[in-house]
Write a protein that holds these residues in place. Sequence first.
Motif, PDB file in Angstrom:
ATOM      1  N   GLU A 131      41.044  39.948-102.811  1.00 12.60           N
ATOM      2  CA  GLU A 131      41.515  39.556-104.129  1.00 12.60           C
ATOM      3  C   GLU A 131      42.831  38.786-104.037  1.00 12.60           C
ATOM      4  O   GLU A 131      43.004  37.740-104.679  1.00 12.60           O
ATOM      5  CB  GLU A 131      41.696  40.793-105.005  1.00 12.60           C
ATOM      6  CG  GLU A 131      42.209  40.487-106.411  1.00 12.60           C
ATOM      7  CD  GLU A 131      42.517  41.747-107.204  1.00 12.60           C
ATOM      8  OE1 GLU A 131      42.772  41.626-108.411  1.00 12.60           O
ATOM      9  OE2 GLU A 131      42.527  42.850-106.610  1.00 12.60           O
ATOM     10  N   GLN A 132      43.759  39.282-103.235  1.00 16.33           N
ATOM     11  CA  GLN A 132      45.062  38.621-103.106  1.00 16.33           C
ATOM     12  C   GLN A 132      44.928  37.238-102.491  1.00 16.33           C
ATOM     13  O   GLN A 132      45.599  36.291-102.917  1.00 16.33           O
ATOM     14  CB  GLN A 132      45.989  39.497-102.261  1.00 16.33           C
ATOM     15  CG  GLN A 132      46.422  40.789-102.959  1.00 16.33           C
ATOM     16  CD  GLN A 132      47.125  41.745-102.007  1.00 16.33           C
ATOM     17  OE1 GLN A 132      46.815  41.812-100.813  1.00 16.33           O
ATOM     18  NE2 GLN A 132      48.088  42.482-102.529  1.00 16.33           N
ATOM     19  N   ARG A 133      44.050  37.081-101.513  1.00 16.70           N
ATOM     20  CA  ARG A 133      43.855  35.763-100.895  1.00 16.70           C
ATOM     21  C   ARG A 133      43.318  34.766-101.913  1.00 16.70           C
ATOM     22  O   ARG A 133      43.744  33.611-101.950  1.00 16.70           O
ATOM     23  CB  ARG A 133      42.899  35.877 -99.698  1.00 16.70           C
ATOM     24  CG  ARG A 133      43.487  36.574 -98.496  1.00 16.70           C
ATOM     25  CD  ARG A 133      42.689  36.273 -97.236  1.00 16.70           C
ATOM     26  NE  ARG A 133      41.327  36.768 -97.307  1.00 16.70           N
ATOM     27  CZ  ARG A 133      40.945  37.977 -96.901  1.00 16.70           C
ATOM     28  NH1 ARG A 133      41.841  38.821 -96.418  1.00 16.70           N
ATOM     29  NH2 ARG A 133      39.677  38.331 -96.990  1.00 16.70           N
ATOM     30  N   GLN A 134      42.387  35.211-102.746  1.00 20.34           N
ATOM     31  CA  GLN A 134      41.850  34.320-103.774  1.00 20.34           C
ATOM     32  C   GLN A 134      42.943  33.863-104.728  1.00 20.34           C
ATOM     33  O   GLN A 134      43.030  32.684-105.082  1.00 20.34           O
ATOM     34  CB  GLN A 134      40.745  35.040-104.555  1.00 20.34           C
ATOM     35  CG  GLN A 134      39.458  35.231-103.788  1.00 20.34           C
ATOM     36  CD  GLN A 134      38.404  35.926-104.623  1.00 20.34           C
ATOM     37  OE1 GLN A 134      38.703  36.474-105.685  1.00 20.34           O
ATOM     38  NE2 GLN A 134      37.176  35.909-104.162  1.00 20.34           N
ATOM     39  N   LEU A 135      43.788  34.791-105.152  1.00 21.05           N
ATOM     40  CA  LEU A 135      44.845  34.454-106.115  1.00 21.05           C
ATOM     41  C   LEU A 135      45.870  33.507-105.497  1.00 21.05           C
ATOM     42  O   LEU A 135      46.384  32.612-106.179  1.00 21.05           O
ATOM     43  CB  LEU A 135      45.518  35.730-106.623  1.00 21.05           C
ATOM     44  CG  LEU A 135      44.618  36.670-107.425  1.00 21.05           C
ATOM     45  CD1 LEU A 135      45.358  37.953-107.782  1.00 21.05           C
ATOM     46  CD2 LEU A 135      44.115  35.986-108.700  1.00 21.05           C
ATOM     47  N   VAL A 136      46.168  33.698-104.221  1.00 19.83           N
ATOM     48  CA  VAL A 136      47.090  32.784-103.542  1.00 19.83           C
ATOM     49  C   VAL A 136      46.483  31.384-103.469  1.00 19.83           C
ATOM     50  O   VAL A 136      47.181  30.384-103.692  1.00 19.83           O
ATOM     51  CB  VAL A 136      47.433  33.316-102.130  1.00 19.83           C
ATOM     52  CG1 VAL A 136      48.154  32.245-101.307  1.00 19.83           C
ATOM     53  CG2 VAL A 136      48.304  34.562-102.230  1.00 19.83           C
ATOM     54  N   GLU A 137      45.180  31.288-103.208  1.00 22.78           N
ATOM     55  CA  GLU A 137      44.526  29.974-103.159  1.00 22.78           C
ATOM     56  C   GLU A 137      44.552  29.294-104.523  1.00 22.78           C
ATOM     57  O   GLU A 137      44.766  28.086-104.624  1.00 22.78           O
ATOM     58  CB  GLU A 137      43.092  30.135-102.664  1.00 22.78           C
ATOM     59  CG  GLU A 137      43.001  30.499-101.197  1.00 22.78           C
ATOM     60  CD  GLU A 137      41.590  30.400-100.654  1.00 22.78           C
ATOM     61  OE1 GLU A 137      41.149  29.267-100.399  1.00 22.78           O
ATOM     62  OE2 GLU A 137      40.942  31.438-100.493  1.00 22.78           O
ATOM     63  N   ILE A 138      44.332  30.069-105.581  1.00 17.23           N
ATOM     64  CA  ILE A 138      44.384  29.498-106.931  1.00 17.23           C
ATOM     65  C   ILE A 138      45.795  29.011-107.251  1.00 17.23           C
ATOM     66  O   ILE A 138      45.978  27.898-107.778  1.00 17.23           O
ATOM     67  CB  ILE A 138      43.912  30.540-107.973  1.00 17.23           C
ATOM     68  CG1 ILE A 138      42.412  30.807-107.797  1.00 17.23           C
ATOM     69  CG2 ILE A 138      44.196  30.040-109.394  1.00 17.23           C
ATOM     70  CD1 ILE A 138      41.904  31.968-108.635  1.00 17.23           C
ATOM     71  N   ALA A 139      46.807  29.826-106.928  1.00 15.44           N
ATOM     72  CA  ALA A 139      48.194  29.425-107.181  1.00 15.44           C
ATOM     73  C   ALA A 139      48.556  28.177-106.391  1.00 15.44           C
ATOM     74  O   ALA A 139      49.246  27.281-106.893  1.00 15.44           O
ATOM     75  CB  ALA A 139      49.142  30.576-106.820  1.00 15.44           C
ATOM     76  N   ARG A 140      48.079  28.079-105.143  1.00 13.88           N
ATOM     77  CA  ARG A 140      48.349  26.893-104.325  1.00 13.88           C
ATOM     78  C   ARG A 140      47.762  25.649-104.975  1.00 13.88           C
ATOM     79  O   ARG A 140      48.411  24.596-105.035  1.00 13.88           O
ATOM     80  CB  ARG A 140      47.774  27.087-102.926  1.00 13.88           C
ATOM     81  CG  ARG A 140      47.994  25.903-101.997  1.00 13.88           C
ATOM     82  CD  ARG A 140      47.568  26.216-100.576  1.00 13.88           C
ATOM     83  NE  ARG A 140      46.134  26.472-100.474  1.00 13.88           N
ATOM     84  CZ  ARG A 140      45.542  26.945 -99.373  1.00 13.88           C
ATOM     85  NH1 ARG A 140      46.271  27.240 -98.311  1.00 13.88           N
ATOM     86  NH2 ARG A 140      44.240  27.134 -99.349  1.00 13.88           N
ATOM     87  N   ALA A 141      46.538  25.767-105.482  1.00 11.74           N
ATOM     88  CA  ALA A 141      45.885  24.622-106.123  1.00 11.74           C
ATOM     89  C   ALA A 141      46.655  24.178-107.362  1.00 11.74           C
ATOM     90  O   ALA A 141      46.895  22.984-107.575  1.00 11.74           O
ATOM     91  CB  ALA A 141      44.454  24.994-106.494  1.00 11.74           C
ATOM     92  N   LEU A 142      47.065  25.145-108.180  1.00 10.54           N
ATOM     93  CA  LEU A 142      47.775  24.809-109.410  1.00 10.54           C
ATOM     94  C   LEU A 142      49.140  24.180-109.119  1.00 10.54           C
ATOM     95  O   LEU A 142      49.613  23.326-109.870  1.00 10.54           O
ATOM     96  CB  LEU A 142      47.936  26.056-110.279  1.00 10.54           C
ATOM     97  CG  LEU A 142      46.619  26.649-110.817  1.00 10.54           C
ATOM     98  CD1 LEU A 142      46.877  27.996-111.464  1.00 10.54           C
ATOM     99  CD2 LEU A 142      45.968  25.698-111.816  1.00 10.54           C
ATOM    100  N   SER A 143      49.753  24.567-108.001  1.00 10.74           N
ATOM    101  CA  SER A 143      51.060  24.001-107.657  1.00 10.74           C
ATOM    102  C   SER A 143      50.969  22.528-107.296  1.00 10.74           C
ATOM    103  O   SER A 143      51.961  21.800-107.340  1.00 10.74           O
ATOM    104  CB  SER A 143      51.681  24.776-106.487  1.00 10.74           C
ATOM    105  OG  SER A 143      51.055  24.452-105.257  1.00 10.74           O
ATOM    106  N   LEU A 144      49.762  22.077-106.924  1.00  7.10           N
ATOM    107  CA  LEU A 144      49.543  20.664-106.589  1.00  7.10           C
ATOM    108  C   LEU A 144      49.270  19.820-107.830  1.00  7.10           C
ATOM    109  O   LEU A 144      49.105  18.605-107.744  1.00  7.10           O
ATOM    110  CB  LEU A 144      48.362  20.535-105.629  1.00  7.10           C
ATOM    111  CG  LEU A 144      48.588  21.026-104.197  1.00  7.10           C
ATOM    112  CD1 LEU A 144      47.267  21.224-103.484  1.00  7.10           C
ATOM    113  CD2 LEU A 144      49.457  20.040-103.436  1.00  7.10           C
ATOM    114  N   GLY A 145      49.189  20.478-108.981  1.00  2.86           N
ATOM    115  CA  GLY A 145      48.880  19.767-110.217  1.00  2.86           C
ATOM    116  C   GLY A 145      47.404  19.782-110.559  1.00  2.86           C
ATOM    117  O   GLY A 145      46.983  19.179-111.548  1.00  2.86           O
ATOM    118  N   THR A 146      46.597  20.458-109.753  1.00  2.00           N
ATOM    119  CA  THR A 146      45.163  20.544-110.002  1.00  2.00           C
ATOM    120  C   THR A 146      44.899  21.277-111.310  1.00  2.00           C
ATOM    121  O   THR A 146      45.475  22.328-111.568  1.00  2.00           O
ATOM    122  CB  THR A 146      44.481  21.306-108.845  1.00  2.00           C
ATOM    123  OG1 THR A 146      44.727  20.616-107.636  1.00  2.00           O
ATOM    124  CG2 THR A 146      42.990  21.425-109.077  1.00  2.00           C
TER     125      THR A 146
END
Length: 512
Positions: free
Chosen positions: A158-173
């Motif tokens: 679960e934590q890995r998924q949330l980190v991946e989502i946060a990483r994507a959003l930080s790129l402006g996605t």
Amino acid sequence: MTDVLTDAAGGGAAAPHPAVSAHEITKRFGATTALSEVSVAIQAGTTHALVGRNGAGKSTLVSVLTGLHRADEGTVSFGDSPAPAPSDRDGWRRHVACVYQRSTIIPALSVAENLFLNRQAAGGLIKWGGLRKRAGALLEEYGVDVDPGALAGDLNVEQRQLVEIARALSLGTRFIILDEPTARLDATAIERLFGRMRTLAAAGVTMLFISHHLREVYEVCDTVTVLRDARWVLTEPVSAVSHDALVAAMTGEAVGLTEVAPRSVPDAPPVLSLRSLTLADAYTEIDLDIRPGEMVGVTGSGSSGKVSLAETVGGLRRADSGTVSVGGAAVGSGVPLALKAGIGLVPEDRHREGLVPLLSVAENATLPIGDRLGPAGVVVPRRRTSVAEEMIRRYDIRTESAAAPVASLSGGNAQKVVLARALSTDPRVLVLINPTAGVDVRSKESLLGAVRSAADQGTGVLMVSDELDDLRHCDRVLVMFHGRVTATLSRGWDDAQVVAAVEGVSSEGASS
């Protein structure tokens, strides 16, 4: 197919541009057409489901939408702009991110380093304190309770998924594809994920949700698109399509999981016995008997200890104390000794523990029975192929040939190979861990039918699963909570009883 785009966008020339659209996409791999004139449009701030049987074209469409493959025909657009050139990887990352079933987080790096991968340095130097501070602010913004300095390899699914989502959003996605995100989450983690998805959608983030669990589609998605045999079948609001109609669209006929008929289990001495089995931080004092032909299900939350228990029986883990016996004889620790004792195992992770990707379907399916495929332990290729082809027929494995690489199979067919291998030794006990996770409706039927057939021939079955449809095939279901069996449910239980027991609350009809 143009009407699909117009309908999904709300109809009419004045409708806003979809956040994402794929128009008349065709993609071929050699002689195989993986997508044929597929169109789909996703509106901004909505969650759009993509469903279909294994091999329907979902993964290929995702690869086109993320720029990993270039369509042979058709176009992809983000808003009113065409997709970037295939070589412009940064451009693609600003438009779309995919959280795959298999995490892309780098386990040897910290959470902060993963969040700002290739963006750590400012002016050529990495300021570690500043990096962790930026990561902490990003995690706080999206409600992710993870230490930015923690090693990513120590995070749970679960934590890995949330980190991946946060990483994507930080790129402006603002467009995120979630590929089977619930396959390895327990019920509580799934609810948390769905809550975050609703929050992101309310903030204008667009999501494509890929799942084989149709109940989840109805719970969290606004619109659903069905692919079948590499072609578009329908795009409808979720509220406008019934479960039966959705399954019919996926399969070409009205097919659901069959009603499970009651079974009669002979009153015989147990084939599998567990006595006072204990593994620190996993489970405590487990006692269990399974008779020949009996199917026993085990369920519980992700922290219940159910998977560790099954892995101990299958030889992947060593208990701290207690015994595992087959036919009255104690079984030593380790997979070879478990196999020798007559235990077959379908592990939780077919990619990491169940298959050798560089080997063929035939080689994978017959690994445990090499001594039967030729004189003096020397495998005769023709005999191996013959045995494998019989397995392919019996378990309905969809493959070009027995010689095809097992890595070329869809998820459901790969799982059938794992099950075929487990059953190849004619085991006295079959242990399965989430055997239908990430497979389509038809593959579930085939897998569970094969398991039931083995039980009818006298194999004792221990099946750990989070899927209620799996557990309905069992003669009784044990519920584990914090490492102990807290309830035993006889055939005829209802969903509410199981959910209540899994969550650790009382429910009528359950007995300890």
